[in-house]
Design a protein around this motif. Structure first.
Motif, mmCIF file in Angstrom:
data_model
loop_
_atom_site.group_PDB
_atom_site.id
_atom_site.type_symbol
_atom_site.label_atom_id
_atom_site.label_comp_id
_atom_site.label_asym_id
_atom_site.label_seq_id
_atom_site.Cartn_x
_atom_site.Cartn_y
_atom_site.Cartn_z
ATOM 1 N N LEU A 151 0.864 -1.186 0.000
ATOM 2 C CA LEU A 151 0.000 0.000 0.000
ATOM 3 C C LEU A 151 0.898 1.233 0.000
ATOM 4 C CD1 LEU A 151 -2.918 1.181 0.369
ATOM 5 C CD2 LEU A 151 -2.424 1.217 2.805
ATOM 6 N N SER A 152 0.779 2.054 -1.040
ATOM 7 C CA SER A 152 1.640 3.239 -1.045
ATOM 8 C C SER A 152 0.898 4.389 -0.384
ATOM 9 C CB SER A 152 2.024 3.600 -2.477
ATOM 10 O OG SER A 152 0.953 4.174 -3.155
ATOM 11 N N LEU A 153 1.453 4.845 0.741
ATOM 12 C CA LEU A 153 0.819 5.927 1.484
ATOM 13 C C LEU A 153 1.487 7.247 1.134
ATOM 14 C CD1 LEU A 153 0.438 4.135 4.898
ATOM 15 C CD2 LEU A 153 -1.425 5.062 3.528
ATOM 16 N N PRO A 154 0.713 8.272 0.847
ATOM 17 C CA PRO A 154 1.290 9.551 0.467
ATOM 18 C C PRO A 154 1.966 10.225 1.663
ATOM 19 C CG PRO A 154 -1.062 9.762 0.805
ATOM 20 C CD PRO A 154 -0.742 8.313 0.964
ATOM 21 N N ALA A 155 2.988 11.034 1.380
ATOM 22 C CA ALA A 155 3.585 11.826 2.451
ATOM 23 C C ALA A 155 2.553 12.866 2.860
ATOM 24 C CB ALA A 155 4.859 12.502 1.959
ATOM 25 N N GLY A 156 2.303 13.002 4.137
ATOM 26 C CA GLY A 156 1.329 13.988 4.588
ATOM 27 C C GLY A 156 1.291 13.993 6.091
ATOM 28 N N LYS A 157 1.102 15.165 6.651
ATOM 29 C CA LYS A 157 1.089 15.293 8.096
ATOM 30 C C LYS A 157 -0.119 14.560 8.666
ATOM 31 C CE LYS A 157 0.411 18.935 11.434
ATOM 32 N NZ LYS A 157 0.825 18.252 12.622
ATOM 33 N N ILE A 158 0.119 13.858 9.782
ATOM 34 C CA ILE A 158 -0.984 13.181 10.467
ATOM 35 C C ILE A 158 -1.616 14.151 11.468
ATOM 36 C CG2 ILE A 158 -1.632 11.282 11.989
ATOM 37 C CD1 ILE A 158 0.713 9.703 10.953
ATOM 38 N N THR A 159 -2.928 14.319 11.380
ATOM 39 C CA THR A 159 -3.633 15.103 12.396
ATOM 40 C C THR A 159 -4.477 14.161 13.236
ATOM 41 O OG1 THR A 159 -3.758 16.989 10.914
ATOM 42 C CG2 THR A 159 -5.219 17.005 12.811
ATOM 43 N N VAL A 160 -4.201 14.180 14.546
ATOM 44 C CA VAL A 160 -4.923 13.311 15.463
ATOM 45 C C VAL A 160 -6.237 13.973 15.870
ATOM 46 C CG1 VAL A 160 -4.889 12.437 17.834
ATOM 47 C CG2 VAL A 160 -2.903 12.098 16.345
ATOM 48 N N VAL A 161 -7.318 13.220 15.836
ATOM 49 C CA VAL A 161 -8.614 13.717 16.315
ATOM 50 C C VAL A 161 -9.044 12.860 17.493
ATOM 51 C CG1 VAL A 161 -11.005 14.217 15.727
ATOM 52 C CG2 VAL A 161 -9.249 14.386 13.973
ATOM 53 N N HIS A 162 -9.317 13.512 18.621
ATOM 54 C CA HIS A 162 -9.751 12.756 19.795
ATOM 55 C C HIS A 162 -11.046 13.348 20.326
ATOM 56 C CE1 HIS A 162 -8.287 16.155 22.106
ATOM 57 N NE2 HIS A 162 -7.152 16.080 21.456
ATOM 58 N N ARG A 163 -11.613 12.719 21.350
ATOM 59 C CA ARG A 163 -12.835 13.244 21.940
ATOM 60 C C ARG A 163 -12.490 14.427 22.829
ATOM 61 N NH1 ARG A 163 -17.285 9.546 22.026
ATOM 62 N NH2 ARG A 163 -18.270 10.854 23.590
ATOM 63 N N SER A 164 -13.323 15.471 22.769
ATOM 64 C CA SER A 164 -13.091 16.615 23.647
ATOM 65 C C SER A 164 -13.824 16.429 24.962
ATOM 66 C CB SER A 164 -13.574 17.893 22.972
ATOM 67 O OG SER A 164 -14.970 17.836 22.788
ATOM 68 N N ASP A 165 -14.894 15.646 24.944
ATOM 69 C CA ASP A 165 -15.663 15.422 26.161
ATOM 70 C C ASP A 165 -15.212 14.138 26.834
ATOM 71 O OD1 ASP A 165 -16.535 14.201 23.844
ATOM 72 O OD2 ASP A 165 -18.573 13.918 24.545
ATOM 73 N N GLY A 166 -15.423 14.059 28.120
ATOM 74 C CA GLY A 166 -15.093 12.841 28.831
ATOM 75 C C GLY A 166 -16.027 11.740 28.354
ATOM 76 N N SER A 167 -15.492 10.537 28.050
ATOM 77 C CA SER A 167 -16.374 9.516 27.496
ATOM 78 C C SER A 167 -15.835 8.120 27.725
ATOM 79 C CB SER A 167 -16.544 9.732 25.997
ATOM 80 O OG SER A 167 -15.378 9.320 25.337
ATOM 81 N N GLY A 168 -16.740 7.152 27.711
ATOM 82 C CA GLY A 168 -16.339 5.765 27.822
ATOM 83 C C GLY A 168 -15.545 5.305 26.616
ATOM 84 N N THR A 169 -15.824 5.892 25.457
ATOM 85 C CA THR A 169 -15.071 5.560 24.250
ATOM 86 C C THR A 169 -13.593 5.898 24.454
ATOM 87 O OG1 THR A 169 -17.047 6.251 23.079
ATOM 88 C CG2 THR A 169 -15.127 5.786 21.751
ATOM 89 N N SER A 170 -13.338 7.110 24.971
ATOM 90 C CA SER A 170 -11.952 7.493 25.249
ATOM 91 C C SER A 170 -11.347 6.596 26.322
ATOM 92 C CB SER A 170 -11.880 8.944 25.736
ATOM 93 O OG SER A 170 -12.213 9.823 24.703
ATOM 94 N N PHE A 171 -12.152 6.245 27.326
ATOM 95 C CA PHE A 171 -11.667 5.399 28.410
ATOM 96 C C PHE A 171 -11.114 4.085 27.861
ATOM 97 C CE2 PHE A 171 -12.322 1.938 31.385
ATOM 98 C CZ PHE A 171 -11.706 2.412 32.525
ATOM 99 N N ASN A 172 -11.895 3.426 27.013
ATOM 100 C CA ASN A 172 -11.464 2.130 26.487
ATOM 101 C C ASN A 172 -10.328 2.266 25.484
ATOM 102 O OD1 ASN A 172 -13.255 -0.118 27.579
ATOM 103 N ND2 ASN A 172 -14.722 1.489 27.073
ATOM 104 N N PHE A 173 -10.383 3.335 24.682
ATOM 105 C CA PHE A 173 -9.332 3.542 23.690
ATOM 106 C C PHE A 173 -7.983 3.811 24.375
ATOM 107 C CE2 PHE A 173 -6.979 6.193 20.625
ATOM 108 C CZ PHE A 173 -6.969 5.328 19.547
ATOM 109 N N THR A 174 -7.973 4.713 25.359
ATOM 110 C CA THR A 174 -6.712 5.022 26.047
ATOM 111 C C THR A 174 -6.253 3.836 26.891
ATOM 112 O OG1 THR A 174 -7.977 6.106 27.800
ATOM 113 C CG2 THR A 174 -7.034 7.524 26.104
ATOM 114 N N ASN A 175 -7.225 3.053 27.401
ATOM 115 C CA ASN A 175 -6.861 1.859 28.147
ATOM 116 C C ASN A 175 -6.104 0.884 27.255
ATOM 117 O OD1 ASN A 175 -7.818 -1.156 28.828
ATOM 118 N ND2 ASN A 175 -7.556 0.011 30.719
#
Lengths: 344, 335
Positions: A151-175
């Protein structure tokens, strides 16, 4: 109005009849109240509608967030709380509470890279954590390329998107990130909200989906249902036994089945990075929290009846919403827990 | 049977009047005290709720830019900075535009146009902030990222796409930093400021329009008779005559901008980081509280309460500055 006024006795009689017929049904029914996790809200409302149809008992579920749900059950203002993070054994003991899982869902990393569709890009846990740490900041990084031969991936800056609110989704993901990446574990740790080393925050699953769709070169994480609904390109992840997995109901169920529930007291087990060969690594559940000796025995009885209904008959509606029903072995374990721990 | 004389009736009446008068005063006093009690109660409750945070971090809470629930360390600098900067940008844009709208409606516009436009402005003021937020997220932020931001970063910023610094970025201090960003999306401090500006324009401009209409026609006509232009009449007659009310209107708008929650949460990017660039994401006091309150507990909850108290303090300081400005202007009057 005029005709009614002419015959006031008849008017009163009719009104009384209307009132009686409205309340007549619910005279036998019990209204129970639950509050907490927004993760389970969609399936809760579906179950409660089906349950009300069958029994006439109504469930009023307030999707106020896990923290608020725990606070309310501690104060005893509701019949059950729902939390995306399990309560600690000593807290349960202190307040006389018990907890058990009710439904399983998956969390998937999603990307927005030109020309990359769902299931095309593969990552492992360490690399994913390095991206969210900001250590890997370009899509053509050799570590990503090593996992994606062909898979050829283009050069490009990665922008991380996370949850701004406290959430169970973030809890499990960060866990999950804490389990697979020591730097993450020592630096950021895990929780419903953390200090994200990089990136932007979207509010709710919807906000993260929206940001990922708008930002080229972004990566975020959402509940599986939102990735499907918004047609986002999800990432295949390497699980604990070394297999690359596509997110799917079967893979979430495999995680729930292979997690080590036997040695988890009060189901206090976060099932991210589950050991099964076919398990999706970021699988989450929501715990129902109830008093072992309830203040309102009748309400508590109805609540258990509702959960029994949900576990045994609510599977179809859960799958329609991209949740996964609990595996049978776990259901019987939960029912045994009810029998041994709760007075009802 | 005694007959009431006219003097008796008068006496009775005046006694009743005195009683009513006293009752009315108490009633009015009660109304005013409710506001005071509500304000003190809210400020006191947030201070009490935030006592753990203040006790744990002390002054460090105000100057630390770290907000780290994982390690239970909290500081208010980033949200406070975001709140002040977004509100400042909002006023920078909203005040001149509102002034123009109000002047146009009260001095220039044909009479038949005035009422419809004025009602349209009042209608704008009534739109719920969540709608501005959704418009900002779905429409304005992508538009900004695709069309306005590239121009800003390439012509003013210190991180242009092609690596070649523009003249402005090289020679004018701070501008390069303000507009330098390599984040490829819209939601940012500047976008939040612009959305806030659109939200407060109706407030400021409708207050300005109302007070501009109170300027006596005879004053304006005298000035016109002496050969003044519309601009001179506006700047030298209308504005000085209505100055304190205009500043009051501006601060009403500022108050809304400082406390705005929902719209800002959508378009600010919600990143807990301190950046000099206006094109980077940030966070504000109100949006941090809205984001984290439902899942917070312990020290984190206390820190959010402390943030709420700081919002009171920031608003109070801003109002204090407004009062001082008004007093200075008043003392210059008539010279």
């Amino acid at each position: 109005m005029l005709t009614l006024n002419k015959n006031p006795i008849r008017f009163v009689a009719v009104a009384a009849l209307v009132v009686a017929s409205t309340f007549g049904v619910s005279a036998q029914a019990t209204d129970i109240t639950g509050a907490g996790s927004s993760f389970v809200y969609p399936v809760m409302s579906k179950w409660s509608a089906a349950y009300a149809e069958k029994t006439g008992n109504h469930l009023n579920y307030q999707s106020v967030g896990s923290g608020a749900g725990i606070a309310q059950i501690k104060e005893g203002t509701i019949d059950f709380g729902a939390s995306d993070a399990p309560m600690k054994a000593e807290d349960l003991q202190k307040f006389g509470l018990g907890q058990f899982p009710i439904v399983v869902g998956g969390i998937v990393p999603v990307v927005n890279i030109a020309g990359v569709r769902a299931d095309q890009i593969k990552l492992d846990g360490t690399t994913l954590a390095d991206i969210f740490l900001g250590k890997i900041s370009n899509w053509n990084d050799p570590k990503i390329a090593a996992l994606n031969a062909g898979l050829s991936l283009p050069a490009g800056k990665i922008t991380v998107v996370h949850r701004s609110d406290g959430s169970g989704t973030s809890f499990n993901f960060t866990n999950y990130l804490s389990k697979v990446n020591p730097t993450w574990a020592s630096q950021v740790k895990f929780g419903t909200a953390v200090e994200w080393p990089t990136g932007v925050g979207g509010k709710g699953n919807e906000g993260v989906s929206q940001y990922v769709r708008q930002i080229k070169g972004s990566i975020g994480y959402v509940e599986y249902a939102y990735a499907v609904k918004n047609k986002l390109a999800w990432v295949d992840l390497k699980n604990a036994s070394g297999n690359f997995m596509k997110p799917s109901a079967d893979a979430f169920a495999a995680a729930a089945a292979t997690a080590d529930w036997a040695s988890a007291k009060d189901f206090n087990l976060i099932m991210t990075n589950a050991p099964g060969a076919q398990a999706w690594p970021i699988t989450a559940t929501t715990w129902m929290i109830m008093y072992k000796t309830p203040k309102n025995a009748n309400n508590s009885k109805v609540a258990f009846d509702f959960f029994k209904f949900a576990l045994e008959h609510g599977q179809q509606s859960a799958s329609e919403l991209d949740y996964v029903p609990l595996p049978n072995a776990l259901v019987s374990r939960i029912e045994a827990y009810w029998a041994s721990e709760f007075k009802h | 049977m005694p007959v009431a004389t006219p003097t008796d009736i008068l006496e009775q009446r005046s006694r009743r009047d005195v009683r009513h008068e006293r009752l009315f005063r108490w009633l009015l006093k009660g109304c005013a005290l409710i506001v005071l009690a509500a304000l003190l109660g809210a400020a006191g409750a947030t201070l009490w709720g935030g006592r753990d945070a203040f006790a744990t971090f002390g002054w460090h809470f105000l100057v630390s830019s770290s907000w780290d629930p994982g390690n239970d360390v909290y500081g208010a600098l980033v949200p406070v900075y975001g709140t002040i900067v977004t509100s400042f940008i909002a006023l920078l844009i909203a005040v001149p535009i509102s002034f123009g709208i109000a002047l146009y409606l009260s001095e220039v516009a044909p009479t038949w146009l005035r009422t419809p436009v004025a009602s349209a402005i009042e209608l704008l003021a009534g739109i719920p902030s969540i709608i501005y937020g959704m418009w900002g997220l779905f429409v304005f932020a992508p538009f900004f990222a695709n069309h306005i931001k590239p121009w800003l970063t390439n012509n003013l910023g210190n991180k242009p796409d092609d690596g070649k610094l523009s003249w402005v970025a090289e020679h004018v201090p701070f501008v390069g930093k303000l507009f330098g960003s390599d984040y490829p999306f819209g939601a940012s401090i500047l976008v939040a400021g612009i959305v806030l500006a659109i939200m407060v324009i109706p407030f400021i401009s409708s207050v300005m329009r109302e007070v501009f209409q109170t300027v006596p026609t005879r004053l304006k006509e005298s000035a016109y008779a002496l050969g003044s232009s519309t601009w001179e009449v506006s700047w030298d007659i209308v504005l000085p005559y209505t100055r304190s009310a205009v500043i009051g209107g501006i601060f009403l708008g500022l108050g809304r901008a400082l406390g705005e929650t929902m719209a800002v949460t959508f378009v600010l990017g919600n990143a807990m980081q301190l950046s000099a660039s206006l094109l980077d994401p940030g966070t504000s006091i109100a949006s941090t509280i809205a984001n984290q309150f439902s899942e917070a507990s312990g020290l984190q909850k206390s820190s959010l309460m402390a943030l709420a108290f700081l919002l009171f303090v920031v608003t109070f300081i801003v109002l204090l500055i407004a009062r001082l400005m008004l007093r200075r202007l008043a003392s210059k009057e008539g010279r």
